[in-house]
Design a protein around this motif. Structure first.
Motif, PDB file in Angstrom:
ATOM      1  N   LYS A 119      -3.365  15.280   8.618  1.00 21.96           N
ATOM      2  CA  LYS A 119      -4.322  15.894   7.701  1.00 21.96           C
ATOM      3  C   LYS A 119      -5.763  15.714   8.192  1.00 21.96           C
ATOM      4  CE  LYS A 119      -2.946  17.786   4.544  1.00 21.96           C
ATOM      5  NZ  LYS A 119      -2.334  19.158   4.505  1.00 21.96           N
ATOM      6  N   ALA A 120      -6.053  14.609   8.892  1.00 24.23           N
ATOM      7  CA  ALA A 120      -7.421  14.391   9.371  1.00 24.23           C
ATOM      8  C   ALA A 120      -7.798  15.428  10.430  1.00 24.23           C
ATOM      9  CB  ALA A 120      -7.564  12.981   9.938  1.00 24.23           C
TER      10      ALA A 120
ATOM     11  N   PHE B 255      -3.244   0.577   5.922  1.00 27.09           N
ATOM     12  CA  PHE B 255      -3.010   1.962   5.489  1.00 27.09           C
ATOM     13  C   PHE B 255      -2.170   2.783   6.478  1.00 27.09           C
ATOM     14  CE2 PHE B 255      -7.306   1.010   3.616  1.00 27.09           C
ATOM     15  CZ  PHE B 255      -6.809   0.655   2.368  1.00 27.09           C
TER      16      PHE B 255
ATOM     17  N   ASP C 209       4.949  10.183   4.895  1.00 23.44           N
ATOM     18  CA  ASP C 209       5.305   8.954   5.608  1.00 23.44           C
ATOM     19  C   ASP C 209       5.946   7.951   4.663  1.00 23.44           C
ATOM     20  OD1 ASP C 209       4.224   9.932   7.944  1.00 23.44           O
ATOM     21  OD2 ASP C 209       2.300   8.906   7.707  1.00 23.44           O
TER      22      ASP C 209
ATOM     23  N   ASP D 116       0.871  11.104   8.436  1.00 20.15           N
ATOM     24  CA  ASP D 116       0.154  11.883   7.423  1.00 20.15           C
ATOM     25  C   ASP D 116      -1.349  11.815   7.657  1.00 20.15           C
ATOM     26  OD1 ASP D 116       2.507  12.507   6.150  1.00 20.15           O
ATOM     27  OD2 ASP D 116       2.337  10.906   4.658  1.00 20.15           O
ATOM     28  N   GLY D 117      -1.819  10.616   7.983  1.00 18.24           N
ATOM     29  CA  GLY D 117      -3.259  10.402   8.142  1.00 18.24           C
ATOM     30  C   GLY D 117      -3.842  11.293   9.224  1.00 18.24           C
TER      31      GLY D 117
ATOM     32  N   GLU E 143     -15.961   8.927   5.769  1.00 20.18           N
ATOM     33  CA  GLU E 143     -15.355   8.904   4.424  1.00 20.18           C
ATOM     34  C   GLU E 143     -15.775  10.093   3.559  1.00 20.18           C
ATOM     35  OE1 GLU E 143     -15.975   4.965   2.851  1.00 20.18           O
ATOM     36  OE2 GLU E 143     -14.476   4.076   4.201  1.00 20.18           O
ATOM     37  N   LYS E 144     -16.652  10.928   4.090  1.00 19.42           N
ATOM     38  CA  LYS E 144     -16.933  12.194   3.400  1.00 19.42           C
ATOM     39  C   LYS E 144     -15.917  13.264   3.798  1.00 19.42           C
ATOM     40  CE  LYS E 144     -21.849  11.266   3.075  1.00 19.42           C
ATOM     41  NZ  LYS E 144     -23.124  11.487   3.777  1.00 19.42           N
ATOM     42  N   LEU E 145     -15.164  12.992   4.866  1.00 19.23           N
ATOM     43  CA  LEU E 145     -14.171  13.965   5.352  1.00 19.23           C
ATOM     44  C   LEU E 145     -12.736  13.535   5.098  1.00 19.23           C
ATOM     45  CD1 LEU E 145     -15.318  15.262   8.870  1.00 19.23           C
ATOM     46  CD2 LEU E 145     -15.490  16.394   6.668  1.00 19.23           C
ATOM     47  N   VAL E 146     -12.489  12.226   5.081  1.00 14.98           N
ATOM     48  CA  VAL E 146     -11.124  11.706   4.892  1.00 14.98           C
ATOM     49  C   VAL E 146     -11.162  10.595   3.847  1.00 14.98           C
ATOM     50  CG1 VAL E 146     -10.388  12.286   7.254  1.00 14.98           C
ATOM     51  CG2 VAL E 146     -11.313  10.014   6.778  1.00 14.98           C
ATOM     52  N   PRO E 147     -10.020  10.331   3.191  1.00 16.12           N
ATOM     53  CA  PRO E 147     -10.008   9.331   2.119  1.00 16.12           C
ATOM     54  C   PRO E 147     -10.356   7.921   2.623  1.00 16.12           C
ATOM     55  CG  PRO E 147      -7.962  10.627   2.121  1.00 16.12           C
ATOM     56  CD  PRO E 147      -8.694  10.980   3.357  1.00 16.12           C
TER      57      PRO E 147
ATOM     58  N   ASN F 281       0.825  -1.216   0.000  1.00 21.56           N
ATOM     59  CA  ASN F 281       0.000   0.000   0.000  1.00 21.56           C
ATOM     60  C   ASN F 281       0.860   1.267   0.000  1.00 21.56           C
ATOM     61  OD1 ASN F 281      -2.250  -1.601   0.097  1.00 21.56           O
ATOM     62  ND2 ASN F 281      -2.736  -1.186   2.238  1.00 21.56           N
TER      63      ASN F 281
ATOM     64  N   ASN G 129      -8.823   5.275   1.867  1.00 18.81           N
ATOM     65  CA  ASN G 129      -7.567   4.599   2.224  1.00 18.81           C
ATOM     66  C   ASN G 129      -6.925   5.207   3.466  1.00 18.81           C
ATOM     67  OD1 ASN G 129      -7.879   2.998   0.007  1.00 18.81           O
ATOM     68  ND2 ASN G 129      -6.276   3.964  -1.221  1.00 18.81           N
ATOM     69  N   THR G 130      -7.732   5.432   4.487  1.00 17.73           N
ATOM     70  CA  THR G 130      -7.249   5.960   5.764  1.00 17.73           C
ATOM     71  C   THR G 130      -7.382   4.836   6.783  1.00 17.73           C
ATOM     72  OG1 THR G 130      -8.020   8.175   5.195  1.00 17.73           O
ATOM     73  CG2 THR G 130      -7.695   7.738   7.527  1.00 17.73           C
TER      74      THR G 130
ATOM     75  N   ALA H  42      -9.622  18.384   9.091  1.00 16.26           N
ATOM     76  CA  ALA H  42     -11.060  18.184   8.908  1.00 16.26           C
ATOM     77  C   ALA H  42     -11.763  18.118  10.258  1.00 16.26           C
ATOM     78  CB  ALA H  42     -11.309  16.896   8.118  1.00 16.26           C
TER      79      ALA H  42
ATOM     80  N   GLN I 180      -1.517   9.851   1.035  1.00 16.99           N
ATOM     81  CA  GLN I 180      -2.482  10.386   1.990  1.00 16.99           C
ATOM     82  C   GLN I 180      -2.549  11.915   1.984  1.00 16.99           C
ATOM     83  OE1 GLN I 180      -2.296   8.334   5.768  1.00 16.99           O
ATOM     84  NE2 GLN I 180      -2.508   6.355   4.777  1.00 16.99           N
TER      85      GLN I 180
ATOM     86  N   PHE J 268     -10.385  16.753  -0.746  1.00 14.75           N
ATOM     87  CA  PHE J 268     -11.668  17.184  -0.161  1.00 14.75           C
ATOM     88  C   PHE J 268     -11.705  18.711  -0.016  1.00 14.75           C
ATOM     89  CE2 PHE J 268     -11.194  12.817   1.268  1.00 14.75           C
ATOM     90  CZ  PHE J 268     -12.478  12.305   1.218  1.00 14.75           C
ATOM     91  N   LYS J 269     -10.555  19.267   0.380  1.00 13.67           N
ATOM     92  CA  LYS J 269     -10.501  20.707   0.631  1.00 13.67           C
ATOM     93  C   LYS J 269     -10.510  21.501  -0.669  1.00 13.67           C
ATOM     94  CE  LYS J 269      -8.295  20.282   5.021  1.00 13.67           C
ATOM     95  NZ  LYS J 269      -8.887  21.407   5.793  1.00 13.67           N
TER      96      LYS J 269
ATOM     97  N   HIS K 218      -6.149  13.673   1.159  1.00  9.68           N
ATOM     98  CA  HIS K 218      -6.873  14.479   2.156  1.00  9.68           C
ATOM     99  C   HIS K 218      -7.203  15.856   1.580  1.00  9.68           C
ATOM    100  CE1 HIS K 218      -6.984  12.369   6.083  1.00  9.68           C
ATOM    101  NE2 HIS K 218      -6.005  11.656   5.564  1.00  9.68           N
TER     102      HIS K 218
END
Lengths: 426, 426
Positions: free
Chosen positions: B151-152, B376, A147, B147-148, B108-112, A114, B114-115, B155, A378, A385-386, A382
């Motif tokens: 960036k999360a 992920f 990462d 990264d996850g 999943e509407k806010l973050v990918p 991945n 693949n999180t 949001a 990632q 969306f923005k 992310h």
């Protein structure tokens, strides 16, 4: 692109000759289909065609000649590694192969499945012995921008001589201090490697050379606001890609000559596509040679690409280094200030990118934005969306795409892109 | 675990009552199957059973009472946020819900997509209004460890009051300076939020309280070197999980009492499983409540888990803060020194983790290591390769697992774990 005249050189670089011949053949065919099939290209693009056809040939020969003269070759994967300093140390700064599936199976023994295609690609190119740039390097300079790369460089360091620069996660004062320390550490590493003390004169000259390159690319970018579009997005992307490989002065000269032709064409109201062709901005992850899949799909779906908001695009060219500094420390500060402006998704927050993308879409009169994230990237996934939200607020339609280097999703992508082009055509 | 007596409180916190009742029912059943089914548990585990049964009840009531007394509630997701400072400001430090699939579709509407499951979970819990801890928070403190999450949090900040601490990517002097600046900035933010100036006395007391908690967990960890194993891995994981939720003093007291019982049991040569049961070390990503899938599979496959090398485990407890400092600045430096020792995969390089994992396996007489990476999670997935290599050099077998919170792969995991247990049984 395969050329027996270079085989001895490639053998000396320990490339896997049969596999490399195969790669050049595929690349040549791919280039022919995507690039040479275009009608009405600018004459100046012949320089690019030549550079690309010789990217593993003449350019590598030049690198070997530079090495014979005692110069060092520095390989990079990211716009955060300051080329100004590389040039000031009398070394050569080149981007390394990372735009095609190569040695994937071997790469997946070193990094997780991945992982984005770009990272797997540079590891695969090395393990499969297919990149003459990597094999020519005296030092590979990585950075901690994501990462995936941050951790992959640990594995990569077992195969190439590595130096990793820390890029911070924010733009606070303390983060800027940290990045300045890292710029100085890079300078020190280069001085040690080259045995050259970097003088203010040399750094000033490096800054001017890289600024000149960026100015030529800024000029090219601005000319693309014309309708009809004077150049295809594929060609503009290629120019940005080649900016990481070719000799900076030759490149700058050639691109300025190309811009002269573009100005003439614009004055004649001619373009690569008819006036009124739907105009799209491509935004997101870097696209290394030969990652032309999405641009080709977009431009063969009735649209023309008018800008690349990407590391291989305006993210690398938007900001210049202040040239008024005279002391070494003043120049380093100017350099750090410039690099800390980069609107990479590695920063939190990175709100300036939202402004930059929408402003760029407006300046280039784009009818829509295609946001491109490499699968498993990632930071850009992310930000997709923005970007969608920021563009929606300015009534700019966005198509968000996540893909890799395989051709498996080409048909599906084409269907989505065609529908998007129809939609923005209105 | 549902309790009508708390419904009014949950309504006040704006929880989705029917969905929350459903969650507690599932959690209760899951806990019964995984925990209450165990034979020969230590009596002291009743405290843990009680805490967990009241985790959304009595504990939340305590938080509300603290709030009524003017105390602030600080929510976190990571061991880099210094609880010592939270306590010094008279605030309450709690971990937030992130161990179960909840509100995934909304997340999943806010973050990918693949999180990792942990990130989607904390966002999902918030959007689905299911976490009374999150809803009780006056401030949520994030960090830039991956990264996850980095960036999360951008949001997430649109839904909760957020403060993000920058954790650097390396352990250089400049990186330590940056982290110190961030610790001071957190202290300032807390002083502003609570209206309390943090005194040296208060910080010394916070340091002592958290050190005491870590010492109790270190004691528990060391006792697990006994064969037969005095406690199951599930129970030990639960203890580490509860350490993020419960009142620190009550927790420390209860765990020390439990350790007394463990010592008696060890003296009697009794255990939770017969002597000679294959012993496994669990290593990798954090496991938040109720993420008990893999430990349950391991311990129902004929093995006993003897250690958790994880953020919810020894990564959080291995190092103490020096208590000899008397000035505020001296204490902050001691704190920074301690936190910069954390062997998180966010650092490059992170070679000390390789040493720590293999040393821990040897001290606890583990027959093998199960490395656990959330799907992920790039940092730990990359380090899985390194852990395998480091362990192989010490002849310790490793099973590398990548999974999430769903039960879909449970059977497949069980097959792999059973084969691994048979292999290490030798």
């Amino acid at each position: 692109m395969s050329n027996p005249a270079y085989t001895a050189m490639w053998e000396k670089l320990n490339l896997d000759i049969p596999a490399h011949d195969g790669l050049l053949e595929v690349l040549g065919k791919f280039y022919g289909d995507i690039y040479m099939s275009q009608q009405g290209r600018l004459q100046g693009m012949e320089y690019l065609d030549f550079v690309l056809s010789e990217v593993h040939g003449l350019r590598i020969q030049e690198l070997q000649q530079a090495k014979e003269q005692g110069k060092k070759i520095i390989g990079t994967f990211c716009v955060f590694v300051p080329e100004e300093i590389t040039l000031a140390a009398g070394a050569v700064h080149v981007g390394l192969c990372s735009g095609a599936d190569a040695g994937t199976e071997e790469a997946e023994k070193l990094v997780p499945r991945n992982t984005c295609a770009l990272i797997k690609s540079f590891i695969g190119f090395k393990l499969a012995r297919l990149c003459p740039f990597t094999e020519s390097c005296d030092l590979v300079v990585g950075e901690t921008t994501c990462d995936g790369k941050k951790k992959a460089y640990e594995a990569f360091a077992e195969h190439v001589p590595m130096h990793v620069m820390e890029v911070p996660n924010t733009k606070s004062d303390a983060a800027r201090d940290l990045f300045k320390t890292e710029v100085l550490r890079y300078m020190q590493a280069l001085q040690q490697l080259t045995g050259t003390a970097i003088t203010p004169q040399a750094l000033a000259s490096g800054i001017r050379a890289v600024n000149a390159k960026r100015r030529a690319l800024q000029r090219l970018s601005a000319l693309r606001s014309a309708d009809p579009a004077p150049i295809s997005g594929r060609d503009a992307l290629l120019i940005n890609q080649v900016s990481f490989y070719d000799d900076p002065e030759r490149f700058t000269h050639s691109i300025n000559a190309l811009c002269d032709q573009m100005e003439e064409r614009i004055a004649r109201k001619e373009g690569i596509a008819p006036a009124g062709t739907p105009r799209l901005l491509l935004s997101g992850c870097p696209m290394a040679v030969p990652n032309w899949k999405l641009p080709y799909i977009m431009e063969s779906s009735g649209a023309v690409i008018v800008g690349e908001e990407s590391c291989i695009g305006t993210r690398n060219t938007r900001d210049l280094v202040d040239e008024s500094q005279e002391t070494l420390d003043g120049m380093i500060d100017a350099l750090v200030d410039r690099y800390m402006k980069i609107d990479c998704a590695c920063f939190t927050p990175n709100t300036e990118r939202l402004h930059n993308v929408t402003a760029m879409a407006q300046e280039l009169k784009a009818d829509g934005i295609v946001h491109y994230a490499l699968k498993f990237c990632q930071p850009y996934a992310h930000e997709a969306f923005k970007i969608e939200k920021a563009a929606r607020e300015k009534d700019i339609p966005v198509l968000s795409v996540e893909t890799d280097y395989s051709m498996e999703d080409a048909e599906q992508l084409k269907t989505r892109v065609e529908a998007f082009v129809e939609m923005v055509r209105g």
